[in-house]
Design a protein around this motif. Structure first.
Motif, PDB file in Angstrom:
ATOM      1  N   PRO A   1     -11.647  -1.872  -4.330  1.00 18.44           N
ATOM      2  CA  PRO A   1     -10.837  -0.515  -4.879  1.00 18.44           C
ATOM      3  C   PRO A   1     -11.586   0.617  -5.704  1.00 18.44           C
ATOM      4  O   PRO A   1     -10.695   1.753  -4.787  1.00 18.44           O
ATOM      5  N   ALA A   2     -12.266   0.949  -6.328  1.00 18.96           N
ATOM      6  CA  ALA A   2     -12.733   1.586  -6.708  1.00 18.96           C
ATOM      7  C   ALA A   2     -13.749   2.271  -6.263  1.00 18.96           C
ATOM      8  O   ALA A   2     -14.076   3.816  -6.401  1.00 18.96           O
ATOM      9  N   GLU A   3     -14.163   1.691  -4.838  1.00 19.40           N
ATOM     10  CA  GLU A   3     -14.751   2.793  -3.920  1.00 19.40           C
ATOM     11  C   GLU A   3     -14.562   3.351  -3.614  1.00 19.40           C
ATOM     12  O   GLU A   3     -15.369   4.319  -3.127  1.00 19.40           O
ATOM     13  N   SER A   4     -13.124   4.046  -2.867  1.00 23.85           N
ATOM     14  CA  SER A   4     -12.036   4.606  -2.067  1.00 23.85           C
ATOM     15  C   SER A   4     -11.452   6.310  -2.994  1.00 23.85           C
ATOM     16  O   SER A   4     -11.224   7.110  -2.537  1.00 23.85           O
TER      17      SER A   4
ATOM     18  N   GLY B   1       0.541  -1.720   0.184  1.00 25.09           N
ATOM     19  CA  GLY B   1       0.106   0.013  -0.361  1.00 25.09           C
ATOM     20  C   GLY B   1       0.513   1.288  -0.057  1.00 25.09           C
ATOM     21  O   GLY B   1       2.338   1.163   0.082  1.00 25.09           O
ATOM     22  N   LYS B   2       0.066   2.638  -0.213  1.00 20.67           N
ATOM     23  CA  LYS B   2       0.889   3.257  -0.569  1.00 20.67           C
ATOM     24  C   LYS B   2       1.660   4.236   1.178  1.00 20.67           C
ATOM     25  O   LYS B   2       2.012   4.710   1.006  1.00 20.67           O
ATOM     26  N   THR B   3       0.122   4.118   1.966  1.00 16.90           N
ATOM     27  CA  THR B   3       0.921   4.511   3.490  1.00 16.90           C
ATOM     28  C   THR B   3       1.109   3.444   4.551  1.00 16.90           C
ATOM     29  O   THR B   3       0.110   2.357   3.967  1.00 16.90           O
ATOM     30  N   GLN B   4       0.983   3.792   5.568  1.00 15.81           N
ATOM     31  CA  GLN B   4       1.439   2.994   6.838  1.00 15.81           C
ATOM     32  C   GLN B   4      -0.066   2.438   6.995  1.00 15.81           C
ATOM     33  O   GLN B   4      -0.370   1.151   7.486  1.00 15.81           O
TER      34      GLN B   4
ATOM     35  N   HIS C   1      -5.365   4.292  -4.687  1.00 14.06           N
ATOM     36  CA  HIS C   1      -4.037   4.781  -5.194  1.00 14.06           C
ATOM     37  C   HIS C   1      -4.133   4.424  -6.758  1.00 14.06           C
ATOM     38  O   HIS C   1      -3.605   6.085  -7.339  1.00 14.06           O
ATOM     39  N   LEU C   2      -4.267   3.935  -7.511  1.00 10.09           N
ATOM     40  CA  LEU C   2      -3.526   3.170  -8.826  1.00 10.09           C
ATOM     41  C   LEU C   2      -4.822   3.767  -9.417  1.00 10.09           C
ATOM     42  O   LEU C   2      -4.358   4.064 -10.071  1.00 10.09           O
ATOM     43  N   ILE C   3      -5.523   3.229  -8.784  1.00  7.60           N
ATOM     44  CA  ILE C   3      -7.070   3.793  -9.927  1.00  7.60           C
ATOM     45  C   ILE C   3      -6.995   5.194  -9.489  1.00  7.60           C
ATOM     46  O   ILE C   3      -7.456   5.976 -10.632  1.00  7.60           O
ATOM     47  N   GLN C   4      -7.265   5.828  -8.767  1.00  6.20           N
ATOM     48  CA  GLN C   4      -6.929   7.119  -8.679  1.00  6.20           C
ATOM     49  C   GLN C   4      -6.014   7.899  -9.482  1.00  6.20           C
ATOM     50  O   GLN C   4      -6.429   8.970 -10.478  1.00  6.20           O
ATOM     51  N   THR C   5      -4.595   7.716 -10.162  1.00  9.19           N
ATOM     52  CA  THR C   5      -4.173   7.894 -10.965  1.00  9.19           C
ATOM     53  C   THR C   5      -4.463   7.696 -11.896  1.00  9.19           C
ATOM     54  O   THR C   5      -4.249   9.034 -13.201  1.00  9.19           O
ATOM     55  N   PHE C   6      -5.143   6.482 -12.304  1.00  5.76           N
ATOM     56  CA  PHE C   6      -5.812   6.353 -13.471  1.00  5.76           C
ATOM     57  C   PHE C   6      -6.482   7.538 -14.328  1.00  5.76           C
ATOM     58  O   PHE C   6      -6.452   8.188 -14.947  1.00  5.76           O
ATOM     59  N   TYR C   7      -7.482   7.997 -12.819  1.00  6.53           N
ATOM     60  CA  TYR C   7      -8.478   8.619 -13.202  1.00  6.53           C
ATOM     61  C   TYR C   7      -8.529  10.195 -13.654  1.00  6.53           C
ATOM     62  O   TYR C   7      -8.105  11.368 -14.685  1.00  6.53           O
ATOM     63  N   ASN C   8      -6.546  10.830 -12.653  1.00  7.57           N
ATOM     64  CA  ASN C   8      -6.489  11.937 -13.087  1.00  7.57           C
ATOM     65  C   ASN C   8      -5.471  12.268 -14.543  1.00  7.57           C
ATOM     66  O   ASN C   8      -5.035  13.340 -14.545  1.00  7.57           O
TER      67      ASN C   8
END
Length: 266
Positions: A180-183, A56-59, A132-139
């Motif tokens: 994961p797309a829900e977040s 994951g991206k964060t702890q 985060h991966l999906i968020q980067t894709f949308y961005n």
């Protein structure tokens, strides 16, 4: 004596150095991501621990996921994450889980999957997809990165709807634990103000429409607000001249057979 030995670590060597089943550790990797390793059991042949990892991206994100997984391991409900890629799963989903959708909707889904989703995310296993991966894709879609032009917020929301539905089905089938797309955070859609025609503009358009079949159809659309497919789907049984009433119970759509005939005629 026992507490004295504990304080000096004198009895540690008397016990095997193995984590309890489900126990986990968290560390930060050299690539900046956080990794949690947990034990799902022991190899019956070698007696060694069988360990898996969560990334994951964060702890905080990794710790929360680790808590869920270790609880599943402890209660015996843990299931091995699917190794299918998103491309493999979307192919199955589009072929096997679209029978409740209209043909036009399925056609739209397949186009968006092929053009936008799979080139960016298709190679990832389902278990590696994270918010985060999906968020980067949308961005990247919103900014037009790697594209000829950026996509509108509405288009991105449409793509999100397809991806989220696909992953929700994967959750129901227990291929992944959560969607994961829900977040993710979706771009805001600024609704444009609708400016309807005024009476003068309508009168001019009706005057130009004429009295042939097309003119009649145009007048029906203007004065009823029907969609084009609904207007083209009207048949005589939909018209009640006694009560001056139209019944809208069907619409005209392009179907598979229609597209096949058009290809043959070309």
């Amino acid at each position: 004596i026992f507490s004295h030995l504990l304080s000096f670590g004198g009895i540690k060597s008397a016990f095997p150095k193995k984590n309890a089943q489900g126990a986990g550790t968290i560390r930060k990797r050299s690539d900046g991501r956080w990794e949690a390793r947990f034990t799902v059991g022991f190899n019956p042949t070698t007696g060694k621990q069988v360990q898996k990892s969560i990334y994951g991206k964060t702890q905080k994100e990794v710790r929360e996921r680790l808590t869920e997984v270790t609880m599943e391991v402890d209660t015996g409900t843990y299931a091995e994450p699917s190794k299918m890629t998103l491309e493999q799963w979307m192919g199955i989903w589009l072929d096997e889980y679209m029978f409740d959708k209209k043909w036009s909707a399925v056609k739209h889904y397949k186009a968006q999957v092929k053009i936008n989703i799979l080139p960016a995310l298709g190679c990832y296993p389902l278990s590696q997809l994270d918010p985060h991966l999906i968020q980067t894709f949308y961005n990247s879609l919103l900014r037009g990165k790697g594209r000829t032009k950026p996509l509108s917020p509405k288009s991105i929301r449409n793509i999100h709807g397809i991806l989220s539905k696909c992953l929700s089905t994967a959750v129901k089938l227990e291929y992944i634990r959560r969607n994961p797309a829900e977040s993710v955070t979706l771009p805001r859609v600024d609704r444009k103000e609708i400016k309807p025609l005024n009476d003068g503009q309508v009168s001019k358009m009706v005057a130009q429409a004429g009295n042939d079949g097309f003119g009649t159809l145009f007048k029906v659309v203007v004065f009823t607000g029907l969609r084009l497919g609904e207007a083209l789907g009207l048949t005589w049984d939909c018209v009640d001249f006694q009560k001056n009433r139209l019944t809208i119970n069907k619409q005209l759509q392009k179907g598979r057979w229609r597209m096949s005939v058009l290809r043959l005629l070309r």
